[in-house]
Design an enzyme around this catalytic site. Structure first.
Site, mmCIF file in Angstrom:
data_model
loop_
_atom_site.group_PDB
_atom_site.id
_atom_site.type_symbol
_atom_site.label_atom_id
_atom_site.label_comp_id
_atom_site.label_asym_id
_atom_site.label_seq_id
_atom_site.Cartn_x
_atom_site.Cartn_y
_atom_site.Cartn_z
ATOM 1 N N ARG A 94 0.857 -1.187 0.000
ATOM 2 C CA ARG A 94 0.000 0.000 0.000
ATOM 3 C C ARG A 94 0.896 1.240 0.000
ATOM 4 O O ARG A 94 1.966 1.231 0.617
ATOM 5 C CB ARG A 94 -0.890 0.034 1.259
ATOM 6 N N HIS A 95 0.448 2.298 -0.678
ATOM 7 C CA HIS A 95 1.218 3.547 -0.679
ATOM 8 C C HIS A 95 1.500 4.019 0.751
ATOM 9 O O HIS A 95 0.819 3.622 1.697
ATOM 10 C CB HIS A 95 0.449 4.624 -1.448
ATOM 11 N N GLY A 96 2.460 4.915 0.889
ATOM 12 C CA GLY A 96 2.806 5.450 2.208
ATOM 13 C C GLY A 96 1.812 6.511 2.667
ATOM 14 O O GLY A 96 0.783 6.751 2.019
#
Ligand SMILES: *[C@@H]1O[C@H](CO)[C@@H](O)[C@H](O)[C@H]1NC(C)=O
Ligand SMILES: *[C@@H]1O[C@H](CO)[C@@H](O)[C@H](O)[C@H]1NC(C)=O
Ligand SMILES: *[C@@H]1O[C@H](CO)[C@@H](O)[C@H](O)[C@H]1NC(C)=O
Ligand SMILES: *[C@@H]1O[C@H](CO)[C@@H](O)[C@H](O)[C@H]1NC(C)=O
Ligand SMILES: *[C@@H]1O[C@H](CO)[C@@H](O)[C@H](O)[C@H]1NC(C)=O
Length: 483
Positions: A94-96
């Site tokens: 998942r993106h940060g």
């Protein structure tokens, strides 16, 4: 990352009395310090309940002090290097940390304006009215600078965990959703890899783009939920699909929270609702994740409120992204099958003594990518569905999104080739890591399985789940209403 001092508006009760004896200045300073500590505690006390807005460090507090530390050794991981070698690593990430979405910022602006109409004097309300709304609508879900840090440090830790795989002169395959926060995350991860490998790298290869590969946008894999017509029609765009969530928003637990917050803010209770209270809670989470501060928004919530708001967030995840409807997870089988296609290929290449063409596959998506995939695999399934009326029976539920899909959450498939002398029938083995912790398989306490057995366990999904069948809406039935 520029860090802001914690807000200093609240003095702990009693500090003024204790100051009466003199040394006013020293005493005030001490009181301010204590206030800062107390507020810090507020954010940290609430942080496990932020659901999908949890920072990764809530799962791994040691990373706050040492972002590159691997944490305590895990028994059974990795498989003993004397007999097993990692062949392929396939990660869904998942993106940060990101900024709030435009919609969340609008709601926050509305709530912030409401504070101007407060009646009576509440310390909290005054502090919040004076808080400056620094989010702009164009920040809309973008990756924050902290999100780059999440990704580059994750890359460096993975390189340290799998030094044989994440090594110089390897080919890395990058796949990303088209969203800027995911592309930025891939890019930051790549920076982290460069740093990790740079030291061992001959200088002429230092920035060799062929080694790190292009980032391929593939929404078929990373945003299957957008492309699954039936999911979009029946769940995403269907107001009735979220009836449990809507019922909880006006149910007795949430009502009490709204009343308490209205009271804390000196606002008439009819001006507030579950959505506005949730946006205030999210603001506390965003300020901690993005700026590492305890915002004054945190101090209006008790832990009891936080538990209810966590459940609200989990309910939505459950009905929209997990076990609530079968199509939520079935839509992800296209991604699951792609992972196994890559594992198959690595096994085949290994059997033919060929080099592994894709030893490292890094795919950047969303909580909405990971959560359905984990549900498809059978993870975090409670016996009883999450509903509006069983909050109290779910105090110890498995389904807690903050522990499953915080920012930068990651599911890693590790394929090993093992010595045949020791296990003749199990030449290829698999381990799974969720958020860098060894994951037991849903049907046992085991953390390693032969590749053949794993495929057998999931043969239904691998053979009988077809994206088109699951997701397409037959053209000639859309207009026919059967009564
Ligand atoms: C504010 O509070 C006072 C006293 O409780 C009350 O008389 C008045 O109607 C309230 N005003 C609003 C706008 O709620
Ligand atoms: C994200 O990428 C865009 C376009 O390349 C760039 O302008 C922006 O600074 C990046 N943001 C972050 C946080 O990496
Ligand atoms: C995305 O991945 C799928 C599965 O591997 C593949 O069939 C498709 O061609 C890819 N799409 C793009 C645009 O690369
Ligand atoms: C975040 O804030 C805490 C407490 O103020 C501080 O100890 C810590 O060093 C900060 N972390 C980072 C990454 O700046
Ligand atoms: C179209 O509808 C008919 C019956 O109304 C059905 O038999 C047929 O399979 C449908 N075709 C497709 C492509 O779904």
């Amino acid at each position: 990352m520029p860090l802001e001092p914690a807000h200093r508006r609240f003095l702990p009760a009693g500090s003024a009395l204790r100051c009466a004896g003199g040394f006013l200045l020293l005493c005030l300073l001490a009181a301010l310090g204590a206030a800062e500590g107390a507020e810090r505690e507020a954010a940290e006390r609430l942080s496990p309940y932020f659901g999908t807005k949890c920072r990764y460090e809530t799962l791994h507090p040691h990373l706050l002090r040492e972002p590159l530390a691997l944490g305590p050794p895990q028994s059974g991981f990795p498989l003993p290097p004397a007999s097993c070698t990692p062949l392929q690593l396939n990660a869904v990430i998942r993106h940060g940390t990101r900024f709030p979405t435009g919609g969340q910022i609008k709601k926050l602006a509305h709530l912030h304006r409401l504070l101007g109409q407060r009646n009576g004097s509440c310390a909290a309300s005054e502090a919040l009215a004076g808080w400056s709304l620094w989010y702009r609508e164009d920040m809309d879900g973008q990756l924050a600078e902290r999100g780059r840090h999440d990704m580059s440090t994750l890359a460096r830790r993975l390189a340290a965990r799998f030094p044989g795989l994440l090594a110089p002169r390897r080919r890395f395959a990058f796949v990303s959703s088209h969203k800027a926060r995911c592309l930025n995350s891939s890019d930051a991860f790549r920076d982290g890899l460069r740093q990790a490998l740079g030291g061992q790298q001959p200088p002429e290869l230092g920035n060799d783009p062929t080694m790190l590969g292009d980032i391929k946008i593939n929404d078929t894999l990373m945003r299957f939920f957008d492309l699954c017509e039936k999911f979009v029609r029946d769940v995403d765009n269907n107001d009735e699909a979220m009836h449990e969530v809507d019922a909880f928003k006006v149910g007795p637990e949430m009502k009490k929270v709204v009343e308490r917050i209205a009271n804390n803010l000196c606002l008439p209770v009819d001006q507030l609702n579950a959505d506005l209270v949730q946006v205030a809670f999210f603001t506390c989470s965003f300020e901690l994740a993005i700026k590492n501060i305890s915002s004054p928004w945190c101090s209006i919530f008790s832990e009891e409120d936080a538990l209810v708001l966590e459940y609200l967030n989990d309910l939505k995840q459950y009905w929209k992204r997990a076990y609530g409807y079968e199509i939520n997870s079935r839509a992800s089988c296209i991604l699951f099958q792609d992972i196994f296609r890559n594992l198959d290929q690595a096994v085949l290449e290994s059997k033919n003594s060929k080099p592994i063409s894709s030893p490292v596959i890094l795919q950047f998506g969303h909580a909405e990518t990971l959560q359905p995939l984990l549900a498809l695999m059978g993870y975090f399934k409670d016996k009883e569905p999450l509903k509006a009326n069983n909050y109290h029976r779910h105090m110890n539920r498995k389904f807690r999104s903050g522990r499953i899909v915080p920012y930068a959450s990651n599911l890693v498939f590790v394929l090993y080739h093992c010595d045949q002398v020791q296990s003749p029938k199990e030449e290829y083995k698999v381990q799974l890591l969720l958020n860098e912790k060894l994951l037991e398989f849903p049907w046992s306490k085991k953390t390693v399985i032969s590749y053949a057995n794993l495929k057998n366990r999931y043969k239904d999904v691998l053979q009988k789940c077809h994206f088109a069948e699951v997701c397409n809406i037959p053209q000639n039935t859309t207009n026919t209403v059967v009564l």
